[in-house]
Structures are given as structure tokens and as C-alpha cells.
Scaffold this motif. Structure first.
Motif, PDB file in Angstrom:
ATOM      1  N   ILE A  97       0.832  -1.080   0.067  1.00 19.37           N
ATOM      2  CA  ILE A  97       0.080  -0.026   0.078  1.00 19.37           C
ATOM      3  C   ILE A  97       0.874   1.144   0.107  1.00 19.37           C
ATOM      4  O   ILE A  97       1.545   1.537   0.786  1.00 19.37           O
ATOM      5  CB  ILE A  97      -0.889   0.002   1.322  1.00 19.37           C
ATOM      6  CG1 ILE A  97      -1.694  -1.384   1.245  1.00 19.37           C
ATOM      7  CG2 ILE A  97      -1.922   1.324   1.216  1.00 19.37           C
ATOM      8  CD1 ILE A  97      -2.426  -1.316   2.789  1.00 19.37           C
ATOM      9  N   ALA A  98       0.836   2.062  -0.994  1.00 20.84           N
ATOM     10  CA  ALA A  98       1.326   3.185  -0.942  1.00 20.84           C
ATOM     11  C   ALA A  98       0.707   4.542  -0.417  1.00 20.84           C
ATOM     12  O   ALA A  98      -0.092   4.891  -1.210  1.00 20.84           O
ATOM     13  CB  ALA A  98       1.919   3.782  -2.318  1.00 20.84           C
ATOM     14  N   ALA A  99       0.810   4.769   0.864  1.00 24.76           N
ATOM     15  CA  ALA A  99       0.052   5.890   1.525  1.00 24.76           C
ATOM     16  C   ALA A  99       0.805   7.065   1.248  1.00 24.76           C
ATOM     17  O   ALA A  99       1.523   7.630   2.089  1.00 24.76           O
ATOM     18  CB  ALA A  99       0.153   5.629   3.158  1.00 24.76           C
ATOM     19  N   ASP A 116       0.585  -1.808  -5.157  1.00 23.64           N
ATOM     20  CA  ASP A 116      -0.744  -2.532  -5.433  1.00 23.64           C
ATOM     21  C   ASP A 116      -1.996  -1.449  -5.015  1.00 23.64           C
ATOM     22  O   ASP A 116      -2.759  -1.647  -5.682  1.00 23.64           O
ATOM     23  CB  ASP A 116      -0.802  -3.897  -4.617  1.00 23.64           C
ATOM     24  CG  ASP A 116       0.453  -4.685  -5.013  1.00 23.64           C
ATOM     25  OD1 ASP A 116       0.420  -5.305  -6.077  1.00 23.64           O
ATOM     26  OD2 ASP A 116       1.310  -4.770  -4.081  1.00 23.64           O
ATOM     27  N   PHE A 117      -1.677  -0.638  -3.946  1.00 21.38           N
ATOM     28  CA  PHE A 117      -2.796   0.154  -3.577  1.00 21.38           C
ATOM     29  C   PHE A 117      -2.339   1.535  -3.365  1.00 21.38           C
ATOM     30  O   PHE A 117      -1.978   1.821  -2.268  1.00 21.38           O
ATOM     31  CB  PHE A 117      -3.493  -0.499  -2.263  1.00 21.38           C
ATOM     32  CG  PHE A 117      -4.014  -1.862  -2.598  1.00 21.38           C
ATOM     33  CD1 PHE A 117      -5.286  -2.003  -3.059  1.00 21.38           C
ATOM     34  CD2 PHE A 117      -3.240  -3.008  -1.958  1.00 21.38           C
ATOM     35  CE1 PHE A 117      -5.873  -3.474  -3.047  1.00 21.38           C
ATOM     36  CE2 PHE A 117      -3.711  -4.317  -2.099  1.00 21.38           C
ATOM     37  CZ  PHE A 117      -5.043  -4.466  -2.678  1.00 21.38           C
ATOM     38  N   PRO A 118      -2.192   2.295  -4.453  1.00 21.74           N
ATOM     39  CA  PRO A 118      -2.041   3.903  -4.132  1.00 21.74           C
ATOM     40  C   PRO A 118      -2.977   4.407  -3.575  1.00 21.74           C
ATOM     41  O   PRO A 118      -4.199   4.372  -3.762  1.00 21.74           O
ATOM     42  CB  PRO A 118      -1.728   4.312  -5.764  1.00 21.74           C
ATOM     43  CG  PRO A 118      -1.394   3.117  -6.508  1.00 21.74           C
ATOM     44  CD  PRO A 118      -2.461   2.161  -5.688  1.00 21.74           C
ATOM     45  N   PHE A 176      -8.212   5.277  -7.657  1.00 25.62           N
ATOM     46  CA  PHE A 176      -7.785   4.875  -6.179  1.00 25.62           C
ATOM     47  C   PHE A 176      -8.330   6.272  -5.421  1.00 25.62           C
ATOM     48  O   PHE A 176      -8.416   7.127  -5.758  1.00 25.62           O
ATOM     49  CB  PHE A 176      -6.354   4.637  -6.224  1.00 25.62           C
ATOM     50  CG  PHE A 176      -5.569   5.216  -7.049  1.00 25.62           C
ATOM     51  CD1 PHE A 176      -4.893   4.489  -8.185  1.00 25.62           C
ATOM     52  CD2 PHE A 176      -5.203   6.373  -7.103  1.00 25.62           C
ATOM     53  CE1 PHE A 176      -4.099   4.964  -9.084  1.00 25.62           C
ATOM     54  CE2 PHE A 176      -4.248   6.986  -7.982  1.00 25.62           C
ATOM     55  CZ  PHE A 176      -3.636   6.321  -9.057  1.00 25.62           C
ATOM     56  N   PRO A 177      -8.287   5.799  -3.978  1.00 28.53           N
ATOM     57  CA  PRO A 177      -8.649   6.719  -3.277  1.00 28.53           C
ATOM     58  C   PRO A 177      -7.861   8.075  -3.123  1.00 28.53           C
ATOM     59  O   PRO A 177      -6.685   8.017  -3.247  1.00 28.53           O
ATOM     60  CB  PRO A 177      -8.522   6.069  -1.701  1.00 28.53           C
ATOM     61  CG  PRO A 177      -8.441   4.731  -2.222  1.00 28.53           C
ATOM     62  CD  PRO A 177      -8.034   4.629  -3.539  1.00 28.53           C
ATOM     63  N   VAL A 178      -8.629   9.151  -3.049  1.00 32.98           N
ATOM     64  CA  VAL A 178      -7.902  10.474  -2.603  1.00 32.98           C
ATOM     65  C   VAL A 178      -8.466  10.949  -1.445  1.00 32.98           C
ATOM     66  O   VAL A 178      -9.714  11.368  -1.557  1.00 32.98           O
ATOM     67  CB  VAL A 178      -8.110  11.326  -4.113  1.00 32.98           C
ATOM     68  CG1 VAL A 178      -7.358  12.770  -4.028  1.00 32.98           C
ATOM     69  CG2 VAL A 178      -7.794  10.735  -5.200  1.00 32.98           C
TER      70      VAL A 178
END
Length: 248
Positions: A97-99, A116-118, A176-178
């Protein structure tokens, strides 16, 4: 002094890799690069690690190459492949996960896109600013951006090379989430907990399957990026642009 990269296990099965080179503002300094390689090497071998959260500090996620390293590349003294940071998240056996709570600049933005999950922050700046200095993108950006963002937005980001706030990318439909910066870490941790509930062998097996085409396809694009650098990076005007525009 705190290390440039901190690895700690924040919960059962969850590793956090925090980039915190305050001296370089998370540009790819040697301490940061060496710290990232060591941290990903450790979590890859940790049999109980099921998911990795990659993050930065304050308003910085990752800021790309240092001015000194770009000048060396312009002078023909090395290649971006000499230190492989771009594939760390992709080749990590467990999900990453790229936070991206802070700014992602150049290769720093590409680093996050290989996760995998930005997760982006609304307030932060994101840019693939290679062409700002006149040289073509590297760090696998030409490979991963079209796949993560779509070809239209990826081309715009790489060719125009302007900066975007996370909230603008959200309006442009990034998949992806912002979130507000203050919410990124908590969202990433909750996602990591959901992932860590699954058996490690199943997570590794599924990730291997899902990213196999990316892992097998990336090397050819890296070779093409290096060929483009041979044509674009070593011109005197590029060195001048780096000298005058870096950090602006």
C-alpha cells in the motif's frame, strides 16, 4: 539522527516502511535508496509479513532524483537502473500500500504507482516532471502510468509535465482513493488490517498471478527508457535546465 528509512511492524502481519530523509526532503539520496532496498529486502524474507505500508513524512512522500544525481546522469556518469528503486513494490511478494500522504514528484510518483494500492492526498502535489528538464521519463514511468492512470492522463502528465493537486486528479477520475492528508494513514492501516486477515501463502500466490504481466513486461520498457535517455539526457541544454529549474 533518525534513519532515512524506518521499518517497523505496526500490527500483526503489517510492516510500515517510512521514508523520512528530512535533509533531502525524500529525494532519492543514497541513505534513502539504501534504506528502501534494505527494508524491502527484510519484509520480503519475513515469513509473518502479509502487507507493507509505504509512506513518507509530513507533506513529502517521495521527491525523485536529487539535483546531483540528475547532473551525473546528464554527464553520462551512470543510469537510473544503477539503483533499482522503481520495482521494489512490484517485486515485493506481499501486497504494498502506497500511503502517498505527501508530494510525489518524478520518480517518487512512479514509485508509488508501482504499489498495489496507491492512496493520494487531496492537498499534495503529484507530477511526472522529467520533461520539465527536457529529458524523457525513466524509473518505469512510461510503463506503469498508462496502466494505473489510463493512457490519456498518463500522456498528459508525462508530456506536459505540470503539477497536479490530488483533488484535481480525483476529479480526473484516478481509480484509487484520494483523501484529506490527515486521513490517509488511517485509511491505509484499515486496508492493511483487512489484507492481513488473509493467509500469507494465498496473498503471495494471488499477487504473483495478478502482477505477472507487469513483472514480465517491465524490463523491455526499462530498456526503451534507457535508449531514450541516450538520445535526450546528455545534451548541454538538459544540464542547463537542471541547473536552473531544479526545485522550482
Amino acid at each position: 539522527m533518525e534513519p532515512a528509512v524506518e521499518l517497523r511492524y505496526v500490527d500483526d502481519g503489517i510492516a510500515q516502511i517510512r521514508m523520512q530523509d528530512r535533509v533531502s526532503k525524500n529525494t532519492f539520496s543514497m541513505p534513502l535508496a539504501e534504506g528502501l532496498i534494505a527494508a524491502f529486502g527484510e519484509v520480503s524474507e519475513h515469513e509473518r509479513c502479509k502487507v507493507v505500508i509505504l509512506t513518507g513524512y509530513d507533506s513529502y512522500f517521495a521527491s525523485g532524483g536529487t539535483k546531483e544525481s540528475l547532473l551525473l546522469l546528464s554527464d553520462g556518469k551512470g543510469k537510473f537502473t544503477d539503483v533499482d528503486l522503481y520495482s521494489l513494490a512490484l517485486n515485493c511478494p506481499v501486497p504494498v500500500i502506497a500511503a502517498m500522504q505527501g508530494h510525489g514528484i518524478g520518480g517518487g510518483f512512479a514509485l508509488g504507482m508501482f504499489a498495489d494500492f496507491p492512496i493520494l492526498s487531496r492537498e499534495s502535489i503529484y507530477t511526472t516532471n522529467f520533461m520539465k528538464y527536457g529529458f524523457t521519463p525513466g524509473m518505469g514511468a512510461t510503463f506503469i502510468l498508462p496502466r494505473k492512470l489510463g493512457i490519456t492522463l498518463a500522456e498528459e502528465m508525462m508530456i506536459v509535465a505540470r503539477t497536479y493537486r490530488g483533488e484535481e486528479l480525483q476529479r480526473r477520475g484516478v481509480p484509487f482513493p484520494v483523501l484529506p492528508r490527515a486521513e490517509v494513514a488511517a485509511y491505509a492501516f484499515d486496508l492493511a488490517k483487512d489484507i492481513a486477515e488473509k493467509p500469507r501463502v494465498s496473498l503471495v500466490t494471488l499477487k504473483d498471478h495478478l502482477v505477472e504481466s507487469l513483472r514480465s513486461g517491465l524490463p523491455a520498457t526499462i530498456d526503451q527508457e534507457l535508449e531514450m535517455h541516450e538520445r535526450t539526457f546528455h545534451r548541454p541544454e538538459i544540464r542547463d535546465r537542471i541547473e536552473t529549474l531544479f526545485g522550482r
